[in-house]
Design a protein around this motif. Structure first.
Motif, PDB file in Angstrom:
ATOM      1  N   GLY A 170       0.880  -1.165  -0.088  1.00 53.41           N
ATOM      2  CA  GLY A 170       0.020  -0.107  -0.045  1.00 53.41           C
ATOM      3  C   GLY A 170       0.795   1.185  -0.067  1.00 53.41           C
ATOM      4  N   LEU A 180      -5.334   2.941   0.584  1.00 52.78           N
ATOM      5  CA  LEU A 180      -4.453   2.399  -0.264  1.00 52.78           C
ATOM      6  C   LEU A 180      -4.071   0.844   0.286  1.00 52.78           C
ATOM      7  N   ILE A 181      -3.855   0.778   1.772  1.00 59.18           N
ATOM      8  CA  ILE A 181      -3.115  -0.362   2.201  1.00 59.18           C
ATOM      9  C   ILE A 181      -4.392  -1.348   2.369  1.00 59.18           C
ATOM     10  N   ARG A 182      -5.578  -0.850   2.532  1.00 56.33           N
ATOM     11  CA  ARG A 182      -6.646  -1.731   2.636  1.00 56.33           C
ATOM     12  C   ARG A 182      -7.156  -2.249   1.221  1.00 56.33           C
ATOM     13  N   ASN A 242      -5.115  -2.652  -1.415  1.00 58.02           N
ATOM     14  CA  ASN A 242      -3.989  -3.547  -1.867  1.00 58.02           C
ATOM     15  C   ASN A 242      -4.230  -4.896  -1.130  1.00 58.02           C
ATOM     16  N   HIS A 243      -4.436  -5.031   0.052  1.00 52.41           N
ATOM     17  CA  HIS A 243      -4.838  -6.086   0.920  1.00 52.41           C
ATOM     18  C   HIS A 243      -5.924  -6.893   0.358  1.00 52.41           C
ATOM     19  N   TYR A 276       0.907   4.070  -2.922  1.00 54.43           N
ATOM     20  CA  TYR A 276       0.956   5.697  -2.217  1.00 54.43           C
ATOM     21  C   TYR A 276       2.095   6.405  -2.752  1.00 54.43           C
ATOM     22  N   TRP A 296      -8.693   5.669  -4.389  1.00 55.18           N
ATOM     23  CA  TRP A 296      -7.695   6.245  -3.101  1.00 55.18           C
ATOM     24  C   TRP A 296      -6.594   6.886  -3.852  1.00 55.18           C
ATOM     25  N   GLU A 336      -8.409   0.604  -5.275  1.00 53.58           N
ATOM     26  CA  GLU A 336      -6.966   1.392  -5.080  1.00 53.58           C
ATOM     27  C   GLU A 336      -6.874   2.614  -5.968  1.00 53.58           C
TER      28      GLU A 336
END
Length: 132
Positions: A68, A105-107, A109-110, A72, A120, A117
């Motif tokens: 993520g 973005l982390i979420r 991507n996960h 970013y 965001w 993505e």
């Protein structure tokens, strides 16, 4: 008796931020050489550690957070026309509850949510509000 716990999606970014802050603040001891005296401190980064080192630590702690963070950084480069400094990325992780765009973005991507993505990434803010 019931215990309330924070959902992992809310707790993980905080744990990552705490772990990275702890790693960055560790003292580093130099080595000595009988022939030449003290060796320069090989881990002294000055003000900023190299981005690859930071992302490597992040990858070991939380692979989804590292992926993520890379998304970013790429979105920041596209929108702001310059690479993000490591101090800016660290601030995005650690200020308050973390930058909501970074955490989104982390979420995404996960969850392997490409549409999320992209959504965001369009929300990344540039310093001084200079978003093209």
């Amino acid at each position: 008796m019931k215990h309330r716990t924070a959902p992992m999606s809310r707790l993980a970014p905080r744990l990552v931020a705490v772990a990275l802050a702890a790693c960055a603040g560790l003292p580093v001891w130099g080595q000595t050489s009988p022939a030449r005296g003290a060796l320069p401190n090989s881990n002294a980064y000055g003000e900023e550690m190299p981005l690859d080192d930071y992302l490597g630590l992040l990858q070991r702690i939380a692979p989804a957070a590292e992926a993520g963070a890379r998304a970013y950084l790429a979105a920041f480069q596209r929108r702001c026309g310059r690479p993000m400094r490591i101090s800016e990325l660290r601030r995005a992780f650690s200020q308050g509850d973390g930058d909501p765009v970074l955490l989104g973005l982390i979420r995404a991507n996960h969850l392997r949510d490409a549409a999320g993505e992209a959504q965001w990434a369009r929300q990344v803010r540039c310093p001084g509000g200079s978003t093209p």
